[in-house]
Design a protein around this motif. Structure first.
Motif, PDB file in Angstrom:
ATOM      1  N   GLY A 129      11.304  -0.737   2.462  1.00  0.00           N
ATOM      2  CA  GLY A 129      11.946  -1.505   1.397  1.00  0.00           C
ATOM      3  C   GLY A 129      10.955  -2.045   0.389  1.00  0.00           C
ATOM      4  O   GLY A 129      11.162  -1.943  -0.824  1.00  0.00           O
ATOM      5  N   ILE A 130       9.871  -2.614   0.889  1.00  0.00           N
ATOM      6  CA  ILE A 130       8.834  -3.132  -0.009  1.00  0.00           C
ATOM      7  C   ILE A 130       8.234  -1.994  -0.825  1.00  0.00           C
ATOM      8  O   ILE A 130       8.094  -2.097  -2.052  1.00  0.00           O
ATOM      9  N   GLY A 131       7.889  -0.911  -0.162  1.00  0.00           N
ATOM     10  CA  GLY A 131       7.293   0.223  -0.870  1.00  0.00           C
ATOM     11  C   GLY A 131       8.225   0.816  -1.910  1.00  0.00           C
ATOM     12  O   GLY A 131       7.817   1.105  -3.037  1.00  0.00           O
ATOM     13  N   ALA A 132       9.488   0.980  -1.560  1.00  0.00           N
ATOM     14  CA  ALA A 132      10.455   1.566  -2.491  1.00  0.00           C
ATOM     15  C   ALA A 132      10.687   0.658  -3.694  1.00  0.00           C
ATOM     16  O   ALA A 132      10.698   1.121  -4.844  1.00  0.00           O
ATOM     17  N   ALA A 133      10.883  -0.627  -3.447  1.00  0.00           N
ATOM     18  CA  ALA A 133      11.143  -1.559  -4.548  1.00  0.00           C
ATOM     19  C   ALA A 133       9.945  -1.650  -5.492  1.00  0.00           C
ATOM     20  O   ALA A 133      10.114  -1.635  -6.719  1.00  0.00           O
ATOM     21  N   LEU A 134       8.750  -1.727  -4.936  1.00  0.00           N
ATOM     22  CA  LEU A 134       7.563  -1.814  -5.790  1.00  0.00           C
ATOM     23  C   LEU A 134       7.297  -0.514  -6.540  1.00  0.00           C
ATOM     24  O   LEU A 134       6.915  -0.539  -7.717  1.00  0.00           O
ATOM     25  N   THR A 135       7.490   0.618  -5.873  1.00  0.00           N
ATOM     26  CA  THR A 135       7.280   1.905  -6.539  1.00  0.00           C
ATOM     27  C   THR A 135       8.250   2.073  -7.703  1.00  0.00           C
ATOM     28  O   THR A 135       7.860   2.476  -8.800  1.00  0.00           O
ATOM     29  N   ALA A 136       9.505   1.748  -7.470  1.00  0.00           N
ATOM     30  CA  ALA A 136      10.511   1.867  -8.528  1.00  0.00           C
ATOM     31  C   ALA A 136      10.227   0.891  -9.667  1.00  0.00           C
ATOM     32  O   ALA A 136      10.352   1.253 -10.846  1.00  0.00           O
ATOM     33  N   THR A 137       9.823  -0.317  -9.342  1.00  0.00           N
ATOM     34  CA  THR A 137       9.507  -1.306 -10.374  1.00  0.00           C
ATOM     35  C   THR A 137       8.316  -0.850 -11.211  1.00  0.00           C
ATOM     36  O   THR A 137       8.338  -0.935 -12.441  1.00  0.00           O
ATOM     37  N   TYR A 138       7.279  -0.365 -10.550  1.00  0.00           N
ATOM     38  CA  TYR A 138       6.103   0.144 -11.267  1.00  0.00           C
ATOM     39  C   TYR A 138       6.495   1.295 -12.191  1.00  0.00           C
ATOM     40  O   TYR A 138       6.066   1.355 -13.346  1.00  0.00           O
ATOM     41  N   ALA A 139       7.325   2.194 -11.694  1.00  0.00           N
ATOM     42  CA  ALA A 139       7.749   3.345 -12.498  1.00  0.00           C
ATOM     43  C   ALA A 139       8.557   2.896 -13.719  1.00  0.00           C
ATOM     44  O   ALA A 139       8.439   3.492 -14.796  1.00  0.00           O
ATOM     45  N   LEU A 176       0.821  -1.217   0.000  1.00  0.00           N
ATOM     46  CA  LEU A 176       0.000   0.000   0.000  1.00  0.00           C
ATOM     47  C   LEU A 176       0.851   1.261   0.000  1.00  0.00           C
ATOM     48  O   LEU A 176       0.418   2.298  -0.506  1.00  0.00           O
ATOM     49  N   GLU A 177       2.067   1.177   0.542  1.00  0.00           N
ATOM     50  CA  GLU A 177       2.964   2.331   0.454  1.00  0.00           C
ATOM     51  C   GLU A 177       3.290   2.632  -1.005  1.00  0.00           C
ATOM     52  O   GLU A 177       3.311   3.791  -1.418  1.00  0.00           O
ATOM     53  N   ALA A 178       3.523   1.591  -1.789  1.00  0.00           N
ATOM     54  CA  ALA A 178       3.786   1.785  -3.216  1.00  0.00           C
ATOM     55  C   ALA A 178       2.562   2.371  -3.914  1.00  0.00           C
ATOM     56  O   ALA A 178       2.691   3.218  -4.802  1.00  0.00           O
ATOM     57  N   SER A 184       1.150   0.328  11.828  1.00  0.00           N
ATOM     58  CA  SER A 184       0.943   0.498  13.266  1.00  0.00           C
ATOM     59  C   SER A 184       0.581  -0.826  13.939  1.00  0.00           C
ATOM     60  O   SER A 184       1.112  -1.159  14.999  1.00  0.00           O
ATOM     61  N   CYS A 185      -0.290  -1.587  13.311  1.00  0.00           N
ATOM     62  CA  CYS A 185      -0.678  -2.888  13.875  1.00  0.00           C
ATOM     63  C   CYS A 185       0.500  -3.854  13.889  1.00  0.00           C
ATOM     64  O   CYS A 185       0.719  -4.561  14.872  1.00  0.00           O
ATOM     65  N   ALA A 186       1.261  -3.877  12.794  1.00  0.00           N
ATOM     66  CA  ALA A 186       2.395  -4.801  12.708  1.00  0.00           C
ATOM     67  C   ALA A 186       3.461  -4.469  13.743  1.00  0.00           C
ATOM     68  O   ALA A 186       4.111  -5.375  14.285  1.00  0.00           O
ATOM     69  N   LEU A 187       3.625  -3.186  14.045  1.00  0.00           N
ATOM     70  CA  LEU A 187       4.658  -2.778  14.994  1.00  0.00           C
ATOM     71  C   LEU A 187       4.326  -3.145  16.436  1.00  0.00           C
ATOM     72  O   LEU A 187       5.153  -2.971  17.322  1.00  0.00           O
ATOM     73  N   ARG A 188       3.152  -3.679  16.663  1.00  0.00           N
ATOM     74  CA  ARG A 188       2.837  -4.222  17.987  1.00  0.00           C
ATOM     75  C   ARG A 188       3.649  -5.485  18.252  1.00  0.00           C
ATOM     76  O   ARG A 188       3.942  -5.808  19.404  1.00  0.00           O
ATOM     77  N   THR A 189       3.999  -6.191  17.179  1.00  0.00           N
ATOM     78  CA  THR A 189       4.722  -7.455  17.294  1.00  0.00           C
ATOM     79  C   THR A 189       6.133  -7.375  16.743  1.00  0.00           C
ATOM     80  O   THR A 189       7.074  -7.894  17.340  1.00  0.00           O
ATOM     81  N   VAL A 190       6.286  -6.744  15.596  1.00  0.00           N
ATOM     82  CA  VAL A 190       7.584  -6.646  14.924  1.00  0.00           C
ATOM     83  C   VAL A 190       8.329  -5.435  15.492  1.00  0.00           C
ATOM     84  O   VAL A 190       7.733  -4.368  15.650  1.00  0.00           O
ATOM     85  N   PRO A 191       9.621  -5.569  15.808  1.00  0.00           N
ATOM     86  CA  PRO A 191      10.386  -4.419  16.311  1.00  0.00           C
ATOM     87  C   PRO A 191      10.348  -3.253  15.320  1.00  0.00           C
ATOM     88  O   PRO A 191      10.353  -3.455  14.100  1.00  0.00           O
ATOM     89  N   VAL A 192      10.325  -2.031  15.833  1.00  0.00           N
ATOM     90  CA  VAL A 192      10.119  -0.852  14.997  1.00  0.00           C
ATOM     91  C   VAL A 192      11.197  -0.696  13.924  1.00  0.00           C
ATOM     92  O   VAL A 192      10.882  -0.362  12.786  1.00  0.00           O
ATOM     93  N   GLY A 193      12.444  -0.935  14.255  1.00  0.00           N
ATOM     94  CA  GLY A 193      13.504  -0.788  13.257  1.00  0.00           C
ATOM     95  C   GLY A 193      13.349  -1.770  12.112  1.00  0.00           C
ATOM     96  O   GLY A 193      13.452  -1.401  10.941  1.00  0.00           O
ATOM     97  N   THR A 194      13.084  -3.014  12.457  1.00  0.00           N
ATOM     98  CA  THR A 194      12.889  -4.046  11.446  1.00  0.00           C
ATOM     99  C   THR A 194      11.619  -3.781  10.645  1.00  0.00           C
ATOM    100  O   THR A 194      11.629  -3.836   9.416  1.00  0.00           O
ATOM    101  N   GLY A 195      10.540  -3.489  11.338  1.00  0.00           N
ATOM    102  CA  GLY A 195       9.261  -3.261  10.663  1.00  0.00           C
ATOM    103  C   GLY A 195       9.301  -2.087   9.706  1.00  0.00           C
ATOM    104  O   GLY A 195       8.827  -2.177   8.568  1.00  0.00           O
ATOM    105  N   TYR A 196       9.895  -0.995  10.152  1.00  0.00           N
ATOM    106  CA  TYR A 196       9.962   0.186   9.293  1.00  0.00           C
ATOM    107  C   TYR A 196      10.852  -0.077   8.086  1.00  0.00           C
ATOM    108  O   TYR A 196      10.511   0.304   6.962  1.00  0.00           O
ATOM    109  N   ALA A 197      11.977  -0.742   8.295  1.00  0.00           N
ATOM    110  CA  ALA A 197      12.881  -1.046   7.178  1.00  0.00           C
ATOM    111  C   ALA A 197      12.195  -1.947   6.154  1.00  0.00           C
ATOM    112  O   ALA A 197      12.335  -1.738   4.940  1.00  0.00           O
ATOM    113  N   VAL A 198      11.462  -2.938   6.607  1.00  0.00           N
ATOM    114  CA  VAL A 198      10.739  -3.831   5.697  1.00  0.00           C
ATOM    115  C   VAL A 198       9.660  -3.057   4.950  1.00  0.00           C
ATOM    116  O   VAL A 198       9.515  -3.175   3.731  1.00  0.00           O
ATOM    117  N   TRP A 199       8.902  -2.252   5.653  1.00  0.00           N
ATOM    118  CA  TRP A 199       7.816  -1.459   5.052  1.00  0.00           C
ATOM    119  C   TRP A 199       8.356  -0.522   3.973  1.00  0.00           C
ATOM    120  O   TRP A 199       7.844  -0.494   2.855  1.00  0.00           O
TER     121      TRP A 199
END
Length: 104
Positions: A64-74, A12-14, A47-62
């Motif tokens: 990364g996925i958004g950036a890779a998909l946005t760039a691929t779409y572009a 959804l970030e993408a 926000s929901c995922a960060l209840r379980t996943v550590p913030v550094g890991t969760g934010y980096a994954v979020w």
């Protein structure tokens, strides 16, 4: 379950990043509406995922996925160049996201 929500939020970030570009500074209604909806859902999922996943890991994954998909779409639909180096670097982002999941 938190990881599934995190991945969907990254997708959804993408969506909201692409819609933001297509909104032409919020001058176009439908891309602007898609931006707002995708942004709200993406942030809620993160926000929901960060209840379980550590913030550094969760934010980096979020991001990364958004950036890779946005760039691929572009590259596929937006006329951006798709050189070998760019594709390798995007594959590196995807690899790092997978690595973060494996270390959690």
């Amino acid at each position: 379950m938190a990881w599934i929500v995190l991945v969907l939020s990254g997708v959804l970030e993408a969506v909201w990043a692409t819609a933001l570009a297509k909104s032409e500074g919020f001058q176009r209604l439908w891309p602007s509406a898609v931006f707002v909806l995708a942004l709200l859902l993406s942030m809620a999922g993160l926000s929901c995922a960060l209840r379980t996943v550590p913030v550094g890991t969760g934010y980096a994954v979020w991001v990364g996925i958004g950036a890779a998909l946005t760039a691929t779409y572009a590259m596929l639909f937006g006329g951006e160049s798709a050189g070998v180096l760019k594709l390798l670097l995007l594959a590196g982002i995807v690899g790092c996201v997978a690595g973060l999941k494996l270390t959690h």
